[in-house]
Design an enzyme around this catalytic site. Structure first.
Site, mmCIF file in Angstrom:
data_model
loop_
_atom_site.group_PDB
_atom_site.id
_atom_site.type_symbol
_atom_site.label_atom_id
_atom_site.label_comp_id
_atom_site.label_asym_id
_atom_site.label_seq_id
_atom_site.Cartn_x
_atom_site.Cartn_y
_atom_site.Cartn_z
ATOM 1 C CB SER A 1 -31.709 -64.346 -6.266
ATOM 2 O OG SER A 1 -30.350 -64.719 -6.250
ATOM 3 C CE1 TYR B 1 -30.516 -59.114 -7.393
ATOM 4 C CE2 TYR B 1 -29.553 -61.191 -6.678
ATOM 5 C CZ TYR B 1 -30.419 -60.492 -7.499
ATOM 6 O OH TYR B 1 -31.198 -61.161 -8.415
#
Length: 233
Positions: free
Chosen positions: A124, A137
């Site tokens: 990501s 995250y």
């Protein structure tokens, strides 16, 4: 025809990746938590946090197809909130899924990856930048990128590529994202990169992803490889 195993294929980008490879005529195995999931391939029950589940899934793929040409580590979970306010077990779980899950599945698949196989890690932009309220995250994706870089160095001499992909916002509903690039478009972009013989290690996706990587001067892997090579001389 390639043999493809995609984790986290029940929805979102994983589901789109399975559909993309099925449309290309490949034999696709879709790692899902429930066999009731609607997927464009052969559903395989897979919980990446469970060693036995991982082993059974890989054994099923190999018993059916004989090998794994492309492993896509896509399974992931999200946890939002200020980093120091997080409950520790929730923090541990995101690391267990996003980092150790990819490690477990790659380790189990390794004996069946052929010369010329690819391991694709779905990271990501949070693996390049740590935003506020997204620290758990980001931690997991930064760790995934570091692990993947080591794996690329270890598996490369054996003919197995490790590639990392950093999508920006994808309109899947994951982490509340209802805007962004269509998952089918992102899946197609990933498949096109994987099909290239000269794909770099690190691959930011979409206009936003490419702008972030360019602005931060993120290494696509070539500078690191040259540095590692200089150490061995």
């Amino acid at each position: 025809m390639s043999v493809v195993l995609v984790s986290g294929a029940s929805r979102g980008l994983g589901n789109a990746l399975a559909a993309e490879y099925a449309a290309r005529g490949d034999q696709v195995f879709c790692g899902v938590r429930s066999l009731d999931a609607r997927v464009a391939g052969i559903p395989v029950e897979l919980d990446v946090t469970d060693n036995d589940s991982v082993a059974r899934a890989v054994d099923f793929v190999v018993a059916t197809a004989g090998r794994i040409d492309l492993l896509i580590n896509n399974a992931g979970v999200h946890l939002a909130g200020p980093l120091l306010s997080l409950e520790i077990n929730a923090f541990k779980n995101i690391l267990d899924v996003n980092v150790l899950g990819a490690w477990r599945l790659t380790r189990a698949a390794r004996p069946y990856l052929t010369d010329g196989s690819t391991v694709a890690m779905i990271s990501s932009l949070s693996g390049l930048v740590g935003p506020a309220n997204d620290g758990a995250y980001a931690t997991s994706k930064f760790a995934l990128e570091g692990m993947s870089q080591s794996l690329a160095s270890e598996l490369g001499p054996e003919g197995v590529r490790v590639l990392v992909f950093e999508p920006s916002a994808v309109a899947t509903g994951f982490a509340g994202a209802t805007h962004g690039d269509p998952p089918a478009t992102v899946a197609s972009d990933i498949a096109n990169v994987i099909a290239s013989n000269d794909a770099p290690f690190r691959n930011p996706l979409g206009d936003v992803g490419r702008r972030v990587a360019e602005t931060l001067r993120i290494d696509d892997g070539s500078r690191a490889s040259a540095l590692f090579a200089s150490f061995s001389k």
